[in-house]
Write an enzyme that holds these catalytic residues in place. Sequence first.
Site, PDB file in Angstrom:
ATOM      1  N   CYS A   1      21.348 -11.558  -7.400  1.00 16.93           N
ATOM      2  CA  CYS A   1      20.676 -10.589  -6.535  1.00 16.93           C
ATOM      3  C   CYS A   1      21.582  -9.370  -6.358  1.00 16.93           C
ATOM      4  O   CYS A   1      22.746  -9.519  -5.981  1.00 16.93           O
ATOM      5  CB  CYS A   1      20.390 -11.236  -5.180  1.00 16.93           C
ATOM      6  SG  CYS A   1      19.811 -10.070  -3.957  1.00 16.93           S
TER       7      CYS A   1
ATOM      8  N   LYS B   1     -16.159  11.840  -4.408  1.00 18.40           N
ATOM      9  CA  LYS B   1     -15.204  11.312  -3.434  1.00 18.40           C
ATOM     10  C   LYS B   1     -14.072  12.328  -3.347  1.00 18.40           C
ATOM     11  O   LYS B   1     -13.307  12.504  -4.304  1.00 18.40           O
ATOM     12  CB  LYS B   1     -14.687   9.949  -3.890  1.00 18.40           C
ATOM     13  CG  LYS B   1     -13.777   9.306  -2.875  1.00 18.40           C
ATOM     14  CD  LYS B   1     -13.538   7.845  -3.222  1.00 18.40           C
ATOM     15  CE  LYS B   1     -12.784   7.110  -2.140  1.00 18.40           C
ATOM     16  NZ  LYS B   1     -11.481   7.644  -1.814  1.00 18.40           N
TER      17      LYS B   1
ATOM     18  N   SER C   1     -13.164   2.150   5.465  1.00 20.58           N
ATOM     19  CA  SER C   1     -12.762   2.593   4.137  1.00 20.58           C
ATOM     20  C   SER C   1     -13.814   2.082   3.153  1.00 20.58           C
ATOM     21  O   SER C   1     -14.855   1.579   3.562  1.00 20.58           O
ATOM     22  CB  SER C   1     -11.364   2.087   3.808  1.00 20.58           C
ATOM     23  OG  SER C   1     -11.339   0.700   3.926  1.00 20.58           O
ATOM     24  N   LEU C   2     -13.547   2.210   1.873  1.00 16.61           N
ATOM     25  CA  LEU C   2     -14.560   1.845   0.884  1.00 16.61           C
ATOM     26  C   LEU C   2     -13.993   0.847  -0.110  1.00 16.61           C
ATOM     27  O   LEU C   2     -12.818   0.937  -0.474  1.00 16.61           O
ATOM     28  CB  LEU C   2     -14.998   3.090   0.104  1.00 16.61           C
ATOM     29  CG  LEU C   2     -15.797   4.142   0.865  1.00 16.61           C
ATOM     30  CD1 LEU C   2     -15.892   5.426   0.064  1.00 16.61           C
ATOM     31  CD2 LEU C   2     -17.200   3.605   1.157  1.00 16.61           C
TER      32      LEU C   2
ATOM     33  N   ARG D   1      -8.291   9.752  10.816  1.00 14.28           N
ATOM     34  CA  ARG D   1      -8.718   8.367  10.681  1.00 14.28           C
ATOM     35  C   ARG D   1      -7.709   7.390  11.292  1.00 14.28           C
ATOM     36  O   ARG D   1      -8.083   6.407  11.918  1.00 14.28           O
ATOM     37  CB  ARG D   1      -8.922   8.048   9.198  1.00 14.28           C
ATOM     38  CG  ARG D   1      -9.329   6.634   8.940  1.00 14.28           C
ATOM     39  CD  ARG D   1      -9.696   6.446   7.486  1.00 14.28           C
ATOM     40  NE  ARG D   1     -10.168   5.106   7.268  1.00 14.28           N
ATOM     41  CZ  ARG D   1      -9.387   4.056   7.079  1.00 14.28           C
ATOM     42  NH1 ARG D   1      -8.091   4.202   7.071  1.00 14.28           N
ATOM     43  NH2 ARG D   1      -9.896   2.859   6.893  1.00 14.28           N
TER      44      ARG D   1
ATOM     45  N   CYS E   1      22.898  -9.370  -2.504  1.00 13.71           N
ATOM     46  CA  CYS E   1      23.743 -10.364  -1.839  1.00 13.71           C
ATOM     47  C   CYS E   1      24.489 -11.247  -2.836  1.00 13.71           C
ATOM     48  O   CYS E   1      25.166 -12.196  -2.428  1.00 13.71           O
ATOM     49  CB  CYS E   1      22.919 -11.238  -0.893  1.00 13.71           C
ATOM     50  SG  CYS E   1      21.828 -12.382  -1.739  1.00 13.71           S
TER      51      CYS E   1
HETATM   52  S1  IVH Z   1     -18.034   7.437   2.931  1.00 10.53           S
HETATM   53  C1  IVH Z   1     -18.316   4.002   5.673  1.00 10.53           C
HETATM   54  N1  IVH Z   1     -18.031   9.479   1.279  1.00 10.53           N
HETATM   55  O1  IVH Z   1     -12.661   7.939   1.152  1.00 10.53           O
HETATM   56  C2  IVH Z   1     -18.210   5.109   4.716  1.00 10.53           C
HETATM   57  N2  IVH Z   1     -15.953   8.641   2.049  1.00 10.53           N
HETATM   58  O2  IVH Z   1     -11.629   5.366   0.407  1.00 10.53           O
HETATM   59  C3  IVH Z   1     -16.848   5.600   4.505  1.00 10.53           C
HETATM   60  N3  IVH Z   1     -14.010   9.857   1.229  1.00 10.53           N
HETATM   61  O3  IVH Z   1     -12.016   6.935   4.419  1.00 10.53           O
HETATM   62  C4  IVH Z   1     -16.752   6.944   4.019  1.00 10.53           C
HETATM   63  N4  IVH Z   1     -15.103  11.337   0.032  1.00 10.53           N
HETATM   64  O4  IVH Z   1     -12.207   9.446   4.020  1.00 10.53           O
HETATM   65  C5  IVH Z   1     -17.294   8.628   1.996  1.00 10.53           C
HETATM   66  N5  IVH Z   1     -18.137  11.301  -0.148  1.00 10.53           N
HETATM   67  C6  IVH Z   1     -17.423  10.441   0.564  1.00 10.53           C
HETATM   68  C7  IVH Z   1     -16.013  10.519   0.590  1.00 10.53           C
HETATM   69  C8  IVH Z   1     -15.318   9.584   1.348  1.00 10.53           C
HETATM   70  C9  IVH Z   1     -13.906  10.934   0.422  1.00 10.53           C
HETATM   71  C10 IVH Z   1     -12.888   9.136   1.822  1.00 10.53           C
HETATM   72  C11 IVH Z   1     -13.114   8.743   3.276  1.00 10.53           C
HETATM   73  C12 IVH Z   1     -12.814   7.266   3.329  1.00 10.53           C
HETATM   74  C13 IVH Z   1     -12.102   7.027   2.045  1.00 10.53           C
HETATM   75  C14 IVH Z   1     -12.313   5.602   1.565  1.00 10.53           C
END
Ligand code: IVH
Length: 730
Positions: free
Chosen positions: A439, A126, A90-91, A147, A442
């Site tokens: 609560c 993205k 992921s990022l 994924r 409970c």
């Molecule tokens: S790069 C190691 N590029 O965003 C690099 N990801 O938040 C990882 N995603 O799981 C991916 N557009 O599915 C990359 N232009 C883009 C993207 C992208 C969408 C998604 C991807 C990743 C997720 C992470």
Amino acid sequence: MAGTPDRLDDAEAAAELARLAEEIAHHNRLYHAEDAPEISDADYDALVRRNAELEAAFPHLVREDSPSRQVGAVPAGPLAKVRHAAPMLSLDNAFAEEDVADFIGRVRRYLNLAPDEPITVTAEPKIDGLSCSLRYEKGMLVLAATRGDGTTGEDVTPNVRTIADIPTNLRSSRAKSRGAGTDSEKRPSTTFGTNGDVPDVFEVRGEVYMSKADFAALNVRQEAAGGKIFANPRNAAAGSLRQKDASVTAARPLRFLAHGWGEASSLPADTQCNMMRVISGWGLPVSEDFLPFDNLEAALAHYRAIEAKRADLPFDIDGVVYKVDRLDWQRRLGQVARAPRWAIAHKFPAEKAQTTLKAIDIQVGRTGKLTPVARLEPVNVGGVTVTNATLHNADEIERLGVRPGDRIVIQRAGDVIPQVLENLTRDEKRPAYVFPTECPECDSDAVREEGEVDIRCTGGLICPAQRVERLRHFVSRHALDIEGLGIVHIESFFRDGLLQSPADIFKLTKDQLLNRERWAEISAANLIAAVDARRRPTLDRFLFALGIRHVGEVTARDLARRYRSFENFMAMIERALAIRAETQSTPAEPDRKFAQRRDKAVVAVVDTPNIGPEVANALLDFFDEPHNREVVDDILAAGVEPRDVVHETRASSVSGKTLVFTGSLETLSRDEAKAQAESLGAKVSGSVSAKTDLVIAGPGAGSKLKKAQELGIEVIDEAKWAEIFASSSP
Ligand code: IVH
């Protein structure tokens, strides 16, 4: 193995078939669910062949649970699981321009680059879709997977074959390319560095998505047909791709954009930019807005340009992704946890909307925290229908002055729970909301601990909400990951007394399930198999699953790496508890000083990277509580055995040794040097002592070098270290 089938009688054959069924199921589980096979593929195949041979000779003895009738040990959810050859990462996110500047700064420091050395980064939208890995062997599409958790995804090959954007055969010459390849005016005209031939194995990674227009039209069709209405294009894309019946996918208008790659037998280029051109040349779509920039300002200008046209783009995007262009640098930068150091997502600001607050509900969490949740008049925020928002805590309610009936402004950013920003009708004369002092689950007192913002239920494990949340956490995806045991089942099993504490999960029987409504042979067997598959969890998952305050996934991993076995870990806990109990305050010592001294002693025993007093004390508080001990002991007594950590390191002369880097390093940053050493199984320490095995000294090394020489410890320079590292590389 026993004799040829014709020499066996019925009883012998039946006994052998029973043994084979058990043995093959065991190996299936190790292989598919635990990724820890004990035997070679050839030996496994021999078992399966023997089973088939016996079944052919004794057809009347074929068992209900015969391996020939099963597909594998993974609980047969709707789609088969596949393990990714290379993890799908992921990022990390950046929200402000400064965060992007920090990212570039980190890259520069890590690679030890001069301040004026340009760092080219690519920038591209993205896509708000669903990531997918497409495996091509000899240019043919052989496997497509979602994924999943990044390590294991779902097999969606037949579904992906119905997506027009995705070729089943890659074009193996430099044919006319689309997207990034066509736009030569905007890009420097670099040569490909390849003849365009497709490597033997190449996994294209990218996003499956649905356009906004197709999404709207699909929902109209779904409504007319009485089908499911999707909340947003991403959900529609996910729901359309993850279909057991590929003809459903075929009827849905899915699209694809490539943004990277996974396993590759060779790489046809040495920059991200040229790789994407090659991929585009093979016939896969790449974003038209994918561009390289050699300075931060230009990359940020591209971000602003994309943001400005966001609403006009035919599909949803939620930010811009920057990637370091040079692949040799990407390799050196590597990754931290689940995200690469060489890429970052620069998110767009959250989208806002107005709506009415219908009610405030109180939810009770795993640790008893009472969280107020705003129930809203449904409202569309940037393409997503929102019905709930978090109000965090009592202070937040007071700050906003919200009461049911108020008009409010909410905002939504990515996948996080929407927030309430503002109360537009604060001045209307209506009584203030009163936060409960008991609560709601409970009736125990709900109190605010000193210095804390949260109000907590004091009911502990008598509070059903806390127990259910604990169970839910225990089986969740990043904890024990027990498939098929969702919140609906947990709540109903809990209500009926079938599940009270995590250990009960491992005592569930098929008969118990079959006695319940809506459970049939297959679903019951699947759940039992899913539970069985998790009887030997990895140590980090096990520690995370316990739900200890402040022990998230990363801390659990740090602890697992440090202690390697649950026994070692518990021995440390016992020592630390003893130290904490023994450390007494001295007369005249102020409380704060005493607490600091005790914390220091405890942290020294816990002795784990990144763990300070707060986490260390939370660990001890957990194991100091007899209730929790009982829960853990019961889980172990139910036959759960956390697996020891075996380091994934390369064999090297420095494996298991303690190293010290000192002086200035010329080609490496300290972080990279440390990462290299750890990847070879060495431990890196900050100071030289009798335990040090090797010192790597650069120019300007001072007292540490001197001490190493006094102690007679081997000292090498950076060049020699580079040789050791290179010679241990695969
Ligand atoms: S790069 C190691 N590029 O965003 C690099 N990801 O938040 C990882 N995603 O799981 C991916 N557009 O599915 C990359 N232009 C883009 C993207 C992208 C969408 C998604 C991807 C990743 C997720 C992470």
